[in-house]
Every structure is written in C-alpha cells, then in structure tokens.
Design an enzyme around this catalytic site. Structure first.
Site, PDB file in Angstrom:
ATOM      1  N   CYS A  31       0.012   3.300   3.474  1.00 52.41           N
ATOM      2  CA  CYS A  31       0.409   2.887   4.824  1.00 52.41           C
ATOM      3  C   CYS A  31       1.496   1.822   4.853  1.00 52.41           C
ATOM      4  O   CYS A  31       2.027   1.508   5.916  1.00 52.41           O
ATOM      5  CB  CYS A  31      -0.805   2.388   5.600  1.00 52.41           C
ATOM      6  SG  CYS A  31      -1.426   0.776   5.066  1.00 52.41           S
ATOM      7  N   CYS A  85      -5.927   0.267   5.717  1.00 53.29           N
ATOM      8  CA  CYS A  85      -6.399   1.655   5.615  1.00 53.29           C
ATOM      9  C   CYS A  85      -7.468   1.714   4.533  1.00 53.29           C
ATOM     10  O   CYS A  85      -7.888   0.681   4.006  1.00 53.29           O
ATOM     11  CB  CYS A  85      -5.232   2.609   5.332  1.00 53.29           C
ATOM     12  SG  CYS A  85      -4.514   2.473   3.666  1.00 53.29           S
ATOM     13  N   CYS A 139      -6.551  -2.166   0.389  1.00 55.32           N
ATOM     14  CA  CYS A 139      -5.648  -2.295   1.535  1.00 55.32           C
ATOM     15  C   CYS A 139      -6.440  -2.739   2.761  1.00 55.32           C
ATOM     16  O   CYS A 139      -7.458  -2.117   3.096  1.00 55.32           O
ATOM     17  CB  CYS A 139      -4.940  -0.969   1.814  1.00 55.32           C
ATOM     18  SG  CYS A 139      -3.833  -1.053   3.238  1.00 55.32           S
ATOM     19  N   ASP A 194      22.707  -2.701 -17.172  1.00 55.22           N
ATOM     20  CA  ASP A 194      22.525  -3.765 -16.189  1.00 55.22           C
ATOM     21  C   ASP A 194      21.514  -4.778 -16.742  1.00 55.22           C
ATOM     22  O   ASP A 194      20.330  -4.480 -16.846  1.00 55.22           O
ATOM     23  CB  ASP A 194      22.025  -3.168 -14.874  1.00 55.22           C
ATOM     24  CG  ASP A 194      21.840  -4.202 -13.770  1.00 55.22           C
ATOM     25  OD1 ASP A 194      22.016  -5.406 -14.046  1.00 55.22           O
ATOM     26  OD2 ASP A 194      21.506  -3.807 -12.641  1.00 55.22           O
ATOM     27  N   CYS A 207       0.837  -1.197   0.000  1.00 51.18           N
ATOM     28  CA  CYS A 207       0.000   0.000   0.000  1.00 51.18           C
ATOM     29  C   CYS A 207       0.874   1.249   0.000  1.00 51.18           C
ATOM     30  O   CYS A 207       1.690   1.435   0.905  1.00 51.18           O
ATOM     31  CB  CYS A 207      -0.916  -0.006   1.219  1.00 51.18           C
ATOM     32  SG  CYS A 207      -1.916   1.485   1.369  1.00 51.18           S
TER      33      CYS A 207
END
Length: 446
Positions: free
Chosen positions: A221, A243, A240, A354, A218
C-alpha cells in the site's frame, strides 16, 4: 538431436574446454565468460539444452548480496551427501558465464553428468534465464540497490522477477528471505510453493535503521512500515500499520542454527542454504556438520595467512554490503584483534562505474574506532574525501589515514601495520578483490 545440432554442440564443447586454458596462460583473465559467448553464437538454445540434462534439477540462486557464499555452501552440503554438482564456481553469473560453466562439465559429446546444477545468477538477467533453465528451486536472498547505473530500483527488479516466476510449474519451490519486505511481498503473490527464511533473534537488532535503506515502505500500500527492529539495512521484523501486510511465517528457526563465517549477512546465507537443503530432503544433522566445517568462497570473509599474518578479505561492493563489513571489522577491533584496515575502490565494469554509493556507506562507524586506515584503488581520492568527511566522529580516537595510489604498495603498507596477533581486514570492490588475491596468493580465483 539433429546432425547439425550435434555438430554445433560438439564445436561448442571444444571451445569451452580449449579457450579457457589459453586465456589463463596468456594472463588475460579466468576464461569464464568468452567461451560461453562463442558457444552461444554456435548454438543459440544451448542453455536450455544443457539444463534439461540435469537429472534432479536446476537450482537458481539470485539476490544482490550473498550469492557466491550461499551457492558454495549448498554445493558443499549436497556433495557431502553424495550428489554430483555442476556449478558456476567462478562467480561468472551472466548468461555467457553460466553456459561456460555448464559446458566445462560436459564430456566431449556434450553430455552433462550432474544430479544438480547450482547457478548463481545476476539479479538483472534472472528473468531472461528462468524459462530456459526451468529450475526446480529458486532461492532469493535479498534485494538492495547495487550498480544503479545498470539495474535501477529494487521494486522494478522485483516486478520482473514475479513476471518471470509466475508461469513456472506449480511444483517449483521458491525460497525467499522474509526479512526483506520486497521479497516477502513477492512470495505472497506467487502461485508456487513458497518457503521463507529469516532471523528470529531480537538481540541482533541494530540500534537504529541505517540511512542507506531501500525498502522501508509497504510494497502493498506504500505506507511506512513499522519495524520492531532491523538486522541489516531494511531487513528485519516489520508490519504495515495501514494494511494486513506483515513479515511471513518462517519455515526455519534461526536460533537453532549456527552460522558460517562472520557477520549477520552470513547467518542469512547459512539459513538460505540450510532451508534449500531441507527442501531436498538432506538430514538436518548432515547440514549442521557441513556448516561447522565450511570454508569461505574467495573474497567472501576468506581468511589467508600471508607471511605469518592473518588477512581477511571482505567483498564490499554496495552500501549495505560495506556497512555490514564495517560492522564486522568494528566488532573484531573492539576485541583488540585488529588495528589496520585496507579499503579499495575501483569503478570498472564489474564494480559499477557510479561510485557515488560510498556516500551512503556509514564510514563514520569505521573511522570512529580510530586505528590505521589505508586506502587505494582507481578512485582512491573519492574514497579519501569520504573518509575525510567522516572524521568528525573520531572523538578521542586516533586515526592514521594513509593514501596509496599503487595497490601493491597499499597491501604492503597494510601488512606492515598489522601485528602478528592481529587480523588485517581488506574491504575491496569486485575487481579490486581479484587484484588483491593475485598479489597475496599469486592466483585470482582458486
């Protein structure tokens, strides 16, 4: 405009119109970046000067995957509805590339005759060009890990986007992918008018969340998100448990729309361009008509006929993108319409130096189908090792793995292993895509 500014602008225009043909004639590239670099030195405020001439507004399209295809679809929709468009169609999406494209469409006095400027923008330089461009619409497609040696993690990029967008006028329209938790959270925290697109088709869910995901926590939160299902990487239906953060209400209903090209990612591209077109008051029937007749941008599910054989090029430059192209290839293999696949891995500047990202790709899914896999590119043996470690998924399938250091030989071998009624799928990184198109068509970009 002051006389000195006029002189600088005139000189910049001359550079933009004369340098690219010289570069192309010498075989040194497409000439889509250097003119902008020179012009920018001559007139440092050139980007803002050009953008303010666009009559109806500037549309910025930003995200990790899908920028070129979405830009071309939106351009096609607007042009078929009578608008005059300027667009960085070559895909040169850094500042110098944007300036080159805009200058190319001016007259000799530096006058830009365009209703809209559609500019696909690299996600890392996006915060730098928001203010000079003063966009009417910002279209955010997604945020995935891509070239970590340059960009860093997605939450850091999102924070920079928010800082850049927030000061814009409240009349600016922001269009974001609600299926991406990072972008959904960004939209919830912007003061402008925000529209959301995404999928509402549970039948398209993946069986499980891929291991190469970026944003399953999330953004409000930090708790682990509950997914009802995922469509692509971390893009899906979620909320979530700790929250009130949840996927935003969508402003477009995906089951009512067809899609361009193949793959779930192209359904997202379709919805993004369609919602932007609706925001510009283009009739839905006109949008749908264009979608049905749309042709791919170079290398983005582009289909070619080479010596009577069908070839499809699927740009694969990061874990999420390559996982989705593998998903598409496997679906076609299961229909008995594909046997050979050519993978090409380069590590040049446009690709990112990379290449460890290939270990986040689910190559096991490709290998499990068997068939012929040809591999090539600057890092051919890194790719060979990755494929070698994937072969435990073969089960009863038979894999014919062919390693070719020389790209021309690799393409010829792949074509030889493709029957007339099959499609050869080529999965290259960016610089490899340009080389492949050069070999197959004689042109890098059309």
């Amino acid at each position: 405009m002051k006389l000195l500014d006029r002189a600088r602008l005139a000189l910049a225009v001359i550079v933009a119109k004369t340098v690219p043909p010289i570069i192309r004639k010498l075989g040194l590239g497409a000439g889509s970046v250097l003119p902008g670099e020179i012009a920018r030195r001559l007139h440092p405020n050139l980007l803002a000067l050009l953008c303010e001439q666009v009559r109806e507004g500037v549309i910025l399209i930003v995200g990790t995957n899908g920028k070129t295809t979405t830009s071309l679809l939106l351009r096609t929709i607007l042009e078929e509805n009578g608008a005059k468009i300027t667009h960085n169609a070559t895909g040169a999406n850094l500042i110098n590339g944007l300036i080159t494209a805009l200058l190319f469409d001016t007259n000799l006095l530096g006058k830009l005759n365009a209703d809209y400027a559609i500019l696909e923008v690299d996600e890392n330089i996006f915060p730098l060009i928001v203010q000079p461009c003063q966009p009417t619409i910002i279209l955010g497609l997604n945020l995935f890990r891509d070239q970590l040696d340059r960009y860093g993690e997605v939450d850091a990029i999102s924070e920079k986007w928010q800082q850049a967008i927030t000061p814009l006028p409240l009349t600016t329209t922001i269009i974001l992918n609600a299926d991406d938790p990072t972008l959904c959270y960004l939209g919830n925290n912007l003061p402008q008018n925000v529209l959301f697109f995404g999928l509402t088709e549970s039948e398209l869910y993946l069986e499980e969340i891929p291991h190469a995901v970026d944003s399953i926590y999330c953004p409000a939160c930090g708790a682990s998100l509950d997914y009802q299902g995922v469509y692509l990487s971390h893009l899906g239906d979620y909320d979530c448990p700790s929250c009130d953060f949840t996927k935003a209400k969508l402003d477009i209903y995906s089951p009512e729309w067809g899609q361009i090209l193949v793959g779930i990612y192209n359904k997202y591209n379709t919805l993004a361009a369609a919602l932007a077109s609706q925001a510009l008051n283009i009739p839905t029937s006109n949008i749908e008509k264009t979608i049905k007749t749309f042709r791919a941008a170079f290398g983005r599910a582009e289909e070619l006929n080479v010596n009577g054989k069908s070839v499809r090029i699927l740009l694969s430059k990061n874990p999420v993108g390559m996982n989705e192209t593998i998903r598409t290839v496997n679906e076609i293999k299961q229909q008995g319409k594909a046997q050979a696949t050519l993978l090409i891995l380069n590590d040049r500047t446009p690709d990112g130096t990379d290449v460890s990202w290939i270990w986040d790709v689910d190559t096991e899914q490709l290998v499990s189908q068997g068939g012929t896999i040809i591999i090539s590119g600057d890092r051919v043996y890194d790719l060979a090792l990755r494929i070698q470690y994937s072969q435990e998924t073969l089960n009863d399938a038979q894999l014919n793995l062919i390693i070719k250091e020389d790209l021309k030989e690799a393409v010829e071998t792949a074509l030889n292993h493709t029957a007339p009624d099959e499609t050869l799928h080529i999965l290259p990184t960016y610089s490899a895509m340009l080389e492949v198109r050069q070999l197959l068509t004689g042109r890098k970009i059309q």
